[in-house]
Design a protein around this motif. Sequence first.
Motif, PDB file in Angstrom:
ATOM      1  N   ASN A 109       0.829  -1.204   0.000  1.00 41.33           N
ATOM      2  CA  ASN A 109       0.000   0.000   0.000  1.00 41.33           C
ATOM      3  C   ASN A 109       0.866   1.257   0.000  1.00 41.33           C
ATOM      4  OD1 ASN A 109      -2.678  -1.145   0.118  1.00 41.33           O
ATOM      5  ND2 ASN A 109      -2.168  -1.810   2.193  1.00 41.33           N
ATOM      6  N   LEU A 110       0.500   2.194  -0.882  1.00 45.86           N
ATOM      7  CA  LEU A 110       1.116   3.515  -0.932  1.00 45.86           C
ATOM      8  C   LEU A 110       0.001   4.549  -0.800  1.00 45.86           C
ATOM      9  CD1 LEU A 110       3.842   4.826  -3.341  1.00 45.86           C
ATOM     10  CD2 LEU A 110       1.760   6.141  -3.020  1.00 45.86           C
ATOM     11  N   THR A 111       0.164   5.505   0.095  1.00 42.16           N
ATOM     12  CA  THR A 111      -0.856   6.530   0.287  1.00 42.16           C
ATOM     13  C   THR A 111      -0.318   7.900  -0.128  1.00 42.16           C
ATOM     14  OG1 THR A 111      -0.208   6.879   2.603  1.00 42.16           O
ATOM     15  CG2 THR A 111      -1.979   5.311   2.175  1.00 42.16           C
ATOM     16  N   ILE A 112      -1.214   8.710  -0.718  1.00 44.67           N
ATOM     17  CA  ILE A 112      -0.920  10.090  -1.059  1.00 44.67           C
ATOM     18  C   ILE A 112      -1.944  10.947  -0.336  1.00 44.67           C
ATOM     19  CG2 ILE A 112      -0.675  11.765  -2.937  1.00 44.67           C
ATOM     20  CD1 ILE A 112      -0.370   9.397  -4.844  1.00 44.67           C
ATOM     21  N   CYS A 113      -1.492  11.904   0.436  1.00 41.90           N
ATOM     22  CA  CYS A 113      -2.407  12.770   1.181  1.00 41.90           C
ATOM     23  C   CYS A 113      -1.790  14.162   1.254  1.00 41.90           C
ATOM     24  CB  CYS A 113      -2.644  12.215   2.587  1.00 41.90           C
ATOM     25  SG  CYS A 113      -3.912  13.072   3.538  1.00 41.90           S
ATOM     26  N   HIS A 114      -2.571  15.180   0.948  1.00 40.93           N
ATOM     27  CA  HIS A 114      -1.999  16.523   0.911  1.00 40.93           C
ATOM     28  C   HIS A 114      -1.514  16.959   2.287  1.00 40.93           C
ATOM     29  CE1 HIS A 114      -1.227  20.593  -0.468  1.00 40.93           C
ATOM     30  NE2 HIS A 114      -1.849  21.023   0.616  1.00 40.93           N
ATOM     31  N   HIS A 115      -2.374  16.861   3.306  1.00 38.90           N
ATOM     32  CA  HIS A 115      -2.000  17.321   4.653  1.00 38.90           C
ATOM     33  C   HIS A 115      -1.391  16.183   5.468  1.00 38.90           C
ATOM     34  CE1 HIS A 115      -5.068  20.343   3.479  1.00 38.90           C
ATOM     35  NE2 HIS A 115      -4.305  21.165   4.161  1.00 38.90           N
ATOM     36  N   PRO A 117      -0.366  14.163   9.062  1.00 41.05           N
ATOM     37  CA  PRO A 117      -1.234  13.865  10.205  1.00 41.05           C
ATOM     38  C   PRO A 117      -1.341  14.990  11.231  1.00 41.05           C
ATOM     39  CG  PRO A 117       0.068  11.936   9.655  1.00 41.05           C
ATOM     40  CD  PRO A 117       0.587  13.058   8.794  1.00 41.05           C
ATOM     41  N   ASP A 118      -0.283  15.784  11.435  1.00 41.02           N
ATOM     42  CA  ASP A 118      -0.371  16.808  12.477  1.00 41.02           C
ATOM     43  C   ASP A 118      -1.312  17.953  12.107  1.00 41.02           C
ATOM     44  OD1 ASP A 118       1.541  17.500  10.540  1.00 41.02           O
ATOM     45  OD2 ASP A 118       2.553  18.870  11.882  1.00 41.02           O
ATOM     46  N   TRP A 119      -1.841  17.958  10.892  1.00 40.28           N
ATOM     47  CA  TRP A 119      -2.836  18.952  10.501  1.00 40.28           C
ATOM     48  C   TRP A 119      -4.256  18.428  10.661  1.00 40.28           C
ATOM     49  CZ3 TRP A 119      -2.601  24.018   8.426  1.00 40.28           C
ATOM     50  CH2 TRP A 119      -1.313  24.566   8.452  1.00 40.28           C
ATOM     51  N   LEU A 120      -4.416  17.201  11.135  1.00 39.62           N
ATOM     52  CA  LEU A 120      -5.719  16.556  11.225  1.00 39.62           C
ATOM     53  C   LEU A 120      -6.206  16.475  12.669  1.00 39.62           C
ATOM     54  CD1 LEU A 120      -4.966  13.545   8.845  1.00 39.62           C
ATOM     55  CD2 LEU A 120      -6.000  15.750   8.229  1.00 39.62           C
ATOM     56  N   ILE A 121      -7.504  16.641  12.859  1.00 38.87           N
ATOM     57  CA  ILE A 121      -8.116  16.451  14.172  1.00 38.87           C
ATOM     58  C   ILE A 121      -7.842  15.033  14.663  1.00 38.87           C
ATOM     59  CG2 ILE A 121     -10.310  16.362  15.419  1.00 38.87           C
ATOM     60  CD1 ILE A 121     -11.404  18.381  13.367  1.00 38.87           C
ATOM     61  N   HIS A 141       1.913  19.814   1.462  1.00 40.66           N
ATOM     62  CA  HIS A 141       1.427  20.980   2.193  1.00 40.66           C
ATOM     63  C   HIS A 141       2.527  21.825   2.834  1.00 40.66           C
ATOM     64  CE1 HIS A 141      -1.513  23.552   4.039  1.00 40.66           C
ATOM     65  NE2 HIS A 141      -0.966  23.369   5.221  1.00 40.66           N
ATOM     66  N   LYS A 142       3.431  21.214   3.556  1.00 42.07           N
ATOM     67  CA  LYS A 142       4.411  21.996   4.315  1.00 42.07           C
ATOM     68  C   LYS A 142       5.522  22.571   3.433  1.00 42.07           C
ATOM     69  CE  LYS A 142       3.965  19.762   8.834  1.00 42.07           C
ATOM     70  NZ  LYS A 142       4.683  19.033   9.922  1.00 42.07           N
TER      71      LYS A 142
END
Length: 331
Positions: A109-115, A117-121, A141-142
């Motif tokens: 598994n490979l995941t792509i996510c803009h933000h 984890p520290d930007w998520l509730i 993002h950063k």
Amino acid sequence: MNAQAMIFQAQSEDDRLWMLRKQLNHDVTGQALFHGHVAYNEFAKKMSCQVYPGHLYWKQERELGPGVTLRIHGLTSTLLSARNGANDRRGSLYLSPLQTIDPSPNVVNLTICHHPPDWLIDGDDVEDMLNERAMFQVFGHKHRQRIHETTTYVRWSAGSVNPSHAEKQFEPSYNIIELNVAGEGTERRIDVASHLYRYQPQPEGFQPIRKNDGQEVFRHWIPFPSEETSGVKTGGIVQTVTRETCKAQATASASYTDAEASMGDARTRHLVDRFWDLDSSDRREIALELGLISDGEIDLPEPHRYGVALIRASERGLLGRLEQLIDARER
């Protein structure tokens, strides 16, 4: 704005998930949550990477090596983005347990996510889930180019190829990632070569970021042994049972997600591209003729309407018939 506020203001994780489901299941508020994704969906529809109510993230597969599949997950971290028209703040966004990774045998598994984890509730829960189930993770993002290598996963924090000159540290950068399968059986592994490049003005151009020992490539590997099997005799018949049998409940939705993920092969990607090149009336007629959309779905935004239709075609084994109908209209 109201739909986002109802989700954000929930007092507990259970309440927040319940409210998200409630908003997504409503015809009006479900679509409202994706108003900010209209331009993205128009861009992404030909690649089957659009998102909409009931389809918060996308999946596609590629063959990585003999007996190994790379499954790419595009996660959506922007459902609560730009809430009240303001800039996002760290810890204010929400992924939710509706976006999860199902483990499957011989699948990387490979995941792509803009933000990140520290930007998520729900960042702690997301991080735990990804570190357990996603061998490779890419975040943006950063605009801080970083690589984090462990014995079970690698995480890349992407820079920006063309950042704003207003940023405190103007530093265009990009990564090239190579993944290869090596070894067999219990010795099988995934070799990772990460090429990190950063722009420098003199002499002008992108130059490799070097490791402390001077190497220009970050090389790493992660064990990925083949699934062990054993024979179990039942009623005189020997059945093959894998360790993944115990995960059957976790993959109860495999008929849906696997059908979507398998559309990542080159032929199907080309078929999807041809479908979107047809006139709108032709797309509608084909989808109705094959029973891929209902009368109640006619008024949905096109990326949503035909995203659903194409996945259903894959689920129902109708991609061949779909190709015939596209051929006829192209002629």
